[in-house]
Design an enzyme around this catalytic site. Structure first.
Site, PDB file in Angstrom:
ATOM      1  N   SER A 144       0.861  -1.136   0.107  1.00 18.33           N
ATOM      2  CA  SER A 144      -0.105  -0.001   0.042  1.00 18.33           C
ATOM      3  C   SER A 144       1.053   1.427   0.085  1.00 18.33           C
ATOM      4  CB  SER A 144      -0.848  -0.302   1.326  1.00 18.33           C
ATOM      5  OG  SER A 144      -1.479   1.362   1.453  1.00 18.33           O
ATOM      6  N   TYR A 157      -1.961  -1.243  10.612  1.00 20.85           N
ATOM      7  CA  TYR A 157      -2.036  -1.472   9.047  1.00 20.85           C
ATOM      8  C   TYR A 157      -0.688  -1.066   8.455  1.00 20.85           C
ATOM      9  CZ  TYR A 157      -3.721  -1.258   4.235  1.00 20.85           C
ATOM     10  OH  TYR A 157      -3.739  -1.521   2.864  1.00 20.85           O
TER      11      TYR A 157
HETATM   12  N1  LIG Z   1      -8.656  -0.318  -1.248  1.00 18.91           N
HETATM   13  C1  LIG Z   1      -7.668   0.371  -0.789  1.00 18.91           C
HETATM   14  O1  LIG Z   1      -7.868   1.647  -0.725  1.00 18.91           O
HETATM   15  C2  LIG Z   1      -6.385  -0.358  -0.708  1.00 18.91           C
HETATM   16  C3  LIG Z   1      -5.203   0.603  -0.855  1.00 18.91           C
HETATM   17  C4  LIG Z   1      -3.867   0.191  -0.487  1.00 18.91           C
HETATM   18  C5  LIG Z   1      -3.848  -1.346  -0.323  1.00 18.91           C
HETATM   19  N2  LIG Z   1      -4.949  -2.121  -0.581  1.00 18.91           N
HETATM   20  C6  LIG Z   1      -4.583  -3.534  -0.383  1.00 18.91           C
HETATM   21  O2  LIG Z   1      -5.326  -4.347  -1.401  1.00 18.91           O
HETATM   22  C7  LIG Z   1      -5.428  -5.525  -0.996  1.00 18.91           C
HETATM   23  C8  LIG Z   1      -7.081  -6.069  -1.430  1.00 18.91           C
HETATM   24  O3  LIG Z   1      -7.712  -5.035  -0.952  1.00 18.91           O
HETATM   25  P1  LIG Z   1      -9.199  -4.399  -1.462  1.00 18.91           P
HETATM   26  O4  LIG Z   1      -9.039  -2.994  -1.666  1.00 18.91           O
HETATM   27  O5  LIG Z   1      -9.414  -5.330  -2.778  1.00 18.91           O
HETATM   28  O6  LIG Z   1      -9.997  -4.752  -0.545  1.00 18.91           O
HETATM   29  P2  LIG Z   1     -11.317  -5.693  -0.430  1.00 18.91           P
HETATM   30  O7  LIG Z   1     -12.220  -5.477  -1.389  1.00 18.91           O
HETATM   31  O8  LIG Z   1     -12.005  -5.616   1.193  1.00 18.91           O
HETATM   32  O9  LIG Z   1     -10.766  -7.104  -0.310  1.00 18.91           O
HETATM   33  C9  LIG Z   1     -10.115  -7.695   0.514  1.00 18.91           C
HETATM   34  C10 LIG Z   1     -10.100  -9.512   0.069  1.00 18.91           C
HETATM   35  O10 LIG Z   1      -9.182 -10.179   1.210  1.00 18.91           O
HETATM   36  C11 LIG Z   1     -10.177 -11.123   1.675  1.00 18.91           C
HETATM   37  N3  LIG Z   1      -9.894 -11.556   3.008  1.00 18.91           N
HETATM   38  C12 LIG Z   1     -10.024 -10.691   3.857  1.00 18.91           C
HETATM   39  N4  LIG Z   1      -9.824 -11.371   5.208  1.00 18.91           N
HETATM   40  C13 LIG Z   1      -9.592 -12.582   4.712  1.00 18.91           C
HETATM   41  C14 LIG Z   1      -9.103 -13.744   5.382  1.00 18.91           C
HETATM   42  N5  LIG Z   1      -8.955 -13.716   6.986  1.00 18.91           N
HETATM   43  N6  LIG Z   1      -8.762 -14.980   4.729  1.00 18.91           N
HETATM   44  C15 LIG Z   1      -8.831 -14.932   3.530  1.00 18.91           C
HETATM   45  N7  LIG Z   1      -9.186 -13.830   2.616  1.00 18.91           N
HETATM   46  C16 LIG Z   1      -9.592 -12.772   3.214  1.00 18.91           C
HETATM   47  C17 LIG Z   1     -11.319 -10.664   1.283  1.00 18.91           C
HETATM   48  O11 LIG Z   1     -12.218 -11.867   1.096  1.00 18.91           O
HETATM   49  P3  LIG Z   1     -13.352 -12.632   2.180  1.00 18.91           P
HETATM   50  O12 LIG Z   1     -13.935 -11.485   3.023  1.00 18.91           O
HETATM   51  O13 LIG Z   1     -14.320 -13.217   1.366  1.00 18.91           O
HETATM   52  O14 LIG Z   1     -12.382 -13.529   3.029  1.00 18.91           O
HETATM   53  C18 LIG Z   1     -11.256 -10.136  -0.008  1.00 18.91           C
HETATM   54  O15 LIG Z   1     -11.412 -10.833  -0.935  1.00 18.91           O
HETATM   55  C19 LIG Z   1      -5.206  -5.599   0.376  1.00 18.91           C
HETATM   56  O16 LIG Z   1      -4.171  -6.083   0.940  1.00 18.91           O
HETATM   57  C20 LIG Z   1      -5.266  -4.161   1.004  1.00 18.91           C
HETATM   58  O17 LIG Z   1      -4.688  -3.750   2.277  1.00 18.91           O
HETATM   59  C21 LIG Z   1      -6.098  -1.477  -0.432  1.00 18.91           C
END
Ligand SMILES: NC(=O)c1ccc[n+]([C@@H]2O[C@H](COP(=O)([O-])OP(=O)(O)OC[C@H]3O[C@@H](n4cnc5c(N)ncnc54)[C@H](OP(=O)(O)O)[C@@H]3O)[C@@H](O)[C@H]2O)c1
Length: 272
Positions: A144, A157
Site C-alpha cells: 500500500s 496496518y
Molecule cells: N482499497 C484500498 O484503498 C487499498 C489501498 C492500498 C492497499 N490495499 C490492499 O489491497 C489488498 C486488497 O484489498 P481490496 O482493496 O481489494 O479490499 P477488499 O475489497 O476488502 O478485498 C479484500 C479481500 O481479502 C479477503 N480477505 C479478508 N480477510 C481474509 C481472511 N481472513 N482470509 C482470506 N481472505 C481474506 C477478502 O475476502 P473474504 O472477506 O471473502 O475472505 C477479499 O477478497 C489488501 O491487501 C489491501 O490492504 C487496498
C-alpha cells in the site's frame, strides 16, 4: 523475457472482492489457470465459473481463512493438487483497522498481522520452490502507499504494509536471474470493500482509483523485461512515495499525522 502465464497456475488470495477479482480476471485473460482464495465461497465460485466460461482456463476455489495456519495449509495443498505448476502467487488478501492503538481490539490487531504478514510470508516461503522449479513467474505482494511512512490511527496496518514492502524488495534481489520476479504492488485509496471493512474513509489520502487502474499498473510492471521491485499505482501516489523516501523521517511523520487526523487531537477515548 516477459512472463508467460499460460500453462501454469496463478494463486490469487483475496479473490472474492476488489483488486483480487480484477487481477484474477487479467491473469485468466492471459491464459493462467486460477486458484482463487478467500473466505466467501459463493463469490469465489461465481468468479471461477465466469473465468472458465470467458477464458477456458481451469479454476479451483479454496474457501479458507488465511489468518489461521489451517487456512494457509489448505491453500498450499490445493495449489499442489491443481495438476499444473504454480507460476504466480498474488498475496492480495488483507485488511486494515482504524483508531488510536490504545483503543483497538488486541485480537483484531492480531488477526490483521496474521493475515497481512504471517499468511503472506508463509505462502511466499512455502510456494517459492514450486515457482522456482517452474522457472518463470512472479510473486506479487500487495502492500500500500501506507508502506512508505508511519500512519497514525492506522499504525498496525501501516506497519504490516511496511513489512510487505521490505520483505518483497529484499526477495526481489534474492530471486535475480531465477526467472521468478518479486513485485510489491502499492495501491493508494481504491474503490473496493476495503474502507467498508475499515469502517471509515478518514485515513484515505489522495484521489481514489478503481481496481482496474491498480491492475493496469501491475500488468504494465509485469510486462517489462525487467519488472521493478516496487510499483506504486497512480502518479500522485508514486510522487508522494518517492518524496517520503527523500525527506527526513520527522518531517514525513508530521505530514502523515496531519493528513490522517480525522478528529481533533486529545479526543482519545479508551476502553479496556
Ligand atoms: N482499497 C484500498 O484503498 C487499498 C489501498 C492500498 C492497499 N490495499 C490492499 O489491497 C489488498 C486488497 O484489498 P481490496 O482493496 O481489494 O479490499 P477488499 O475489497 O476488502 O478485498 C479484500 C479481500 O481479502 C479477503 N480477505 C479478508 N480477510 C481474509 C481472511 N481472513 N482470509 C482470506 N481472505 C481474506 C477478502 O475476502 P473474504 O472477506 O471473502 O475472505 C477479499 O477478497 C489488501 O491487501 C489491501 O490492504 C487496498
Amino acid at each position: 523475457m516477459t512472463i508467460t502465464f499460460r500453462g501454469s497456475t496463478a494463486v490469487v488470495t483475496g479473490a472474492s472482492s476488489g483488486i483480487g477479482v480484477v487481477v484474477a480476471a487479467r491473469l485468466a485473460a492471459r491464459g493462467a489457470d486460477l486458484l482463487l482464495v478467500a473466505r466467501r465461497e459463493d463469490r469465489l465460485t461465481e468468479l471461477a465459473q465466469r473465468l472458465r466460461d470467458d477464458h477456458g482456463v481451469r479454476t479451483t476455489v479454496v474457501a479458507a481463512d488465511l489468518a489461521t495456519p489451517d487456512g494457509v495449509t489448505a491453500v498450499v495443498e490445493a495449489a499442489r493438487a491443481t495438476g499444473s505448476p504454480v507460476g504466480t502467487l498474488v498475496n492480495n488478501a488483507g485488511f486494515g483497522t482504524y483508531g488510536d492503538l490504545v483503543t483497538e481490539d488486541p485480537d483484531r490487531l492480531g488477526t490483521e498481522i496474521d493475515l497481512n504478514v504471517r499468511a503472506l510470508t508463509t505462502l511466499t516461503r512455502v510456494l517459492l520452490p514450486d515457482l522456482l522449479a517452474h522457472g518463470s513467474g512472479a510473486v506479487v505482494n500487495v502492500a500500500s502507499t501506507a508502506a512508505f511512512q508511519p500512519v497514525p490511527r492506522m499504525a498496525v496496518y501501516g506497519a504490516t504494509k511496511a513489512y510487505v514492502l521490505s520483505l518483497t524488495e529484499a526477495l526481489s534481489v534474492e530471486l535475480r536471474g531465477s526467472g521468478v520476479h518479486a513485485i510489491t504492488l502499492c495501491p493508494g485509496p481504491t474503490r473496493t470493500e476495503f474502507f467498508d471493512v475499515v469502517g471509515t474513509e478518514d485515513a484515505a489520502v489522495g484521489r481514489f482509483e478503481t481496481p482496474d487502474q491498480v491492475a493496469d499498473t501491475l500488468f504494465r510492471a509485469l510486462d517489462r523485461r525487467r519488472p521493478p521491485a516496487t510499483v506504486v499505482s497512480g502518479r500522485a501516489n508514486a510522487a508522494a512515495a518517492a518524496l517520503a523516501g527523500m525527506l527526513p523521517r520527522r518531517i514525513v511523520l508530521a505530514v502523515s499525522a496531519r493528513l490522517t487526523s480525522g478528529r481533533p487531537r486529545g479526543a482519545v477515548s479508551v476502553s479496556p
